[in-house]
Every structure is written in structure tokens, then in C-alpha cells.
Design a protein around this motif. Sequence first.
Motif, mmCIF file in Angstrom:
data_model
loop_
_atom_site.group_PDB
_atom_site.id
_atom_site.type_symbol
_atom_site.label_atom_id
_atom_site.label_comp_id
_atom_site.label_asym_id
_atom_site.label_seq_id
_atom_site.Cartn_x
_atom_site.Cartn_y
_atom_site.Cartn_z
ATOM 1 N N ASP A 47 -32.750 19.047 -10.392
ATOM 2 C CA ASP A 47 -34.026 19.607 -10.880
ATOM 3 C C ASP A 47 -33.881 21.020 -11.426
ATOM 4 N N LYS A 48 -32.967 21.799 -10.837
ATOM 5 C CA LYS A 48 -32.818 23.201 -11.275
ATOM 6 C C LYS A 48 -31.951 23.302 -12.535
ATOM 7 N N SER A 49 -31.274 22.218 -12.876
ATOM 8 C CA SER A 49 -30.325 22.267 -13.998
ATOM 9 C C SER A 49 -30.911 21.732 -15.298
ATOM 10 N N VAL A 50 -32.125 21.161 -15.236
ATOM 11 C CA VAL A 50 -32.751 20.650 -16.462
ATOM 12 C C VAL A 50 -33.964 21.514 -16.798
ATOM 13 N N GLN A 51 -34.307 21.521 -18.071
ATOM 14 C CA GLN A 51 -35.496 22.287 -18.479
ATOM 15 C C GLN A 51 -36.606 21.312 -18.848
#
Length: 327
Positions: free
Chosen positions: A52-56
Motif C-alpha cells: 500500500d505504501k509503494s503505490v500511488q
Amino acid sequence: MAKRALITGITGQDGAYLSQYLLEQGYEVFGVVRRSSHFGVADHRLRWLGVDKSVQLLDGNLSDLSSLIRLMEQVKPDEVYNLAAQSFVASSWQQPVLTANITGVGVTNVLEAVRLVAPTARFYQASSSEMYGKIQEAAQSETTPFYPRSPYAVAKLYGHWITVNYRESFGLHASSGILFNHESPLRGIEFVTRKVTDGVARIKLGLEKELRLGNIDAKRDWGHAKDYVRAMWLMLQQDVADDYVVATGTTTTVRDMCRIAFAHVGLEMEGHLVIDPAFFRPAEVDVLLGNPAKAKAKLGWVPEISLETMIREMVDADLTRLTRLSS
Ligand code: G4F
């Protein structure tokens, strides 16, 4: 420079696994999400996979062409994966117009945005084996005629042909993956495999006594979503865009899939399974069996995870989740 991928439907099962796969390949991953007041709920699958933190995530909607145009301008994608849809077949009889607008016409909106803003981007359309419906050939391949049996399948057929049409009309690198049923612990609870694995886990833990299902004689060619997102990516790495069936080549009844789930926790399904006419559909797809020979020959794609392994993984994930919830 890292390649940039834009995924519609990123919060769904396939969107989550595809994000994880593309991040592993070094991509920058952007996802289109429908604006919602339920903040922090939509990305639970991405969180489950730890990506979740690695996609925008960017606001947009398949029914709003201008939002898609703006997203193409902002992201400048190398690859666009159109996974968004109203994807539950049974709901498509309750919401046929919404299904047509999103699952069907929505594809044209994405293609238009690609054509106008990012014409060199490679495009993937999530087509479906439901398009074969009342099957015209025992094993369905890219050349088998379609016979859709639900508003969902009719809309998917439109999405498939508009993808082929944009490839032929405008020379877009647009591929259509005709994916047979694919499942995982991230599958929505409304689909039969997950309904079964969740139900079996509840019965095992003493939270429920019965599992109510509709037509257990229906047969499906079930694979694992993790294997299937790899096929999507492989299609976009080919010099020439094309259409591919993605399937295991094995078909199983809902009844036998269910038996695998019950057996995994040491239970007999006979005492627990209740047939409920409420879950029968106005028109059924009795059997689907894919012929993935072209994907194997041209993409070098073969599925790695068996139905048995997948169902056991799903039951275990549901047991873990329910145990955590009830403790
Ligand atoms: O799991 P299902 O709801 O999947 P279905 O309808 O085959 O569609 C899925 O796969 C398609 C690819 O072929 C996708 F395009 C689509 O978006 C979706 O992912 O139902 C599978 C079978 C059906 O024959 C259904 O009638 O299971 C039968 N079934 C029996 N009892 C049930 C139930 N299905 C559901 N959802 N719930 C039941 O209680």
C-alpha cells in the motif's frame, strides 16, 4: 528510468497482485480509485500484500472520461491495465445498466484517454471467460465463438471487441486477456470459492453450522490470481499486441471444489451444505474449460499453483482471520 504502470481496479484482487508483481519488476505503480467517504477501507488488499505504501492512488472514474484524460497526462504511463469493472456476475442482473456503463463503455473511456494522451502506452483489457457462456466448443480458445449469458458477460464482450477495434483502427498496442476464474485469499466474499473457504473456516471454528450455495453442479476452470497477473504482464511485453486465453485446462465442479475445502479441515461437507435456490442465476454458465495453448506457446506462460493448493491456502487464511477476529 523505471517504467510507469497505471492500473484501474487496483484495489481489487488482481490489482493488488499485479501491483506487487510490477513493483518487484521495478515499476512505478499508479492506481485509479473511485472517490469514497470510506477512507482507509478500499486499500485493504494492498495492505494485506504490504504494498500500500509503494503505490500511488489517484482519484478517477471509468465513467468520467475527463478524469481519465487528466490521469494519463499526470502519470504518462508506459503500460495501462484496465482491471476495473462491476465484476460480480449475479449482481449484473440487479444492476444491468451500471454494469454496461462501467464494465462495457468504461473500456472505451480508458481507450479514448490512451489514444488521445498516451498513444504509445501498451494497454491490457481484462476480458473474461464468461463471454463463452453457453459454450460452443468443449475447450474454449481464442477462436471459440462467444455466447454471453449475463448482462456482465454482454458488457465484457463489448469491452473485448472495442479493445480489438482500437488495436485495428488506431494501431494501439492493445491486448485482451480472456481470463478464466482466478481466485486467492484476496478474492471478494461474494464469489463462490471465497464464500466456501470462509464458510468452511466458520463451521470449523463453531461460528456457523451450515453453508448455503446455489448450483453446485456448475464447472469452472479455476486458477490462482498470482499466476494470472503474470500472464497480463507478459502480454504487454510482446512486440505485437494480441488476445490470449489464460486458464489451467482443467475443470472442476463447485461440489468438488467444496469437498477439497471441507476435507482440508477434516470435515464431511454432507452435513453442512444446504442448497438454496436464492443463489441460482436467471441464466447459468454450466461449464467453462480453457485451452491455454497459445499463452503457453507465445508467452511461455504456465500456471504454477493447483486448485487444491489454492483452496487450502484460502481456508487457512480465513481460519487465521476469523480466529484473530473472534479472540
Ligand atoms: O464464483 P462465481 O460467482 O464466479 P463466476 O460467475 O464464474 O464469475 C467469475 O469469473 C469470471 C471469469 O470466468 C469473471 F469474469 C467474473 O468477474 C467472476 O470473477 O460463480 C462460479 C459458479 C457459478 O456457476 C455460480 O452459479 O459458482 C456457482 N455458485 C453456486 N453457488 C455460486 C454459488 N456462486 C456464488 N457466487 N455464490 C453461491 O452461493
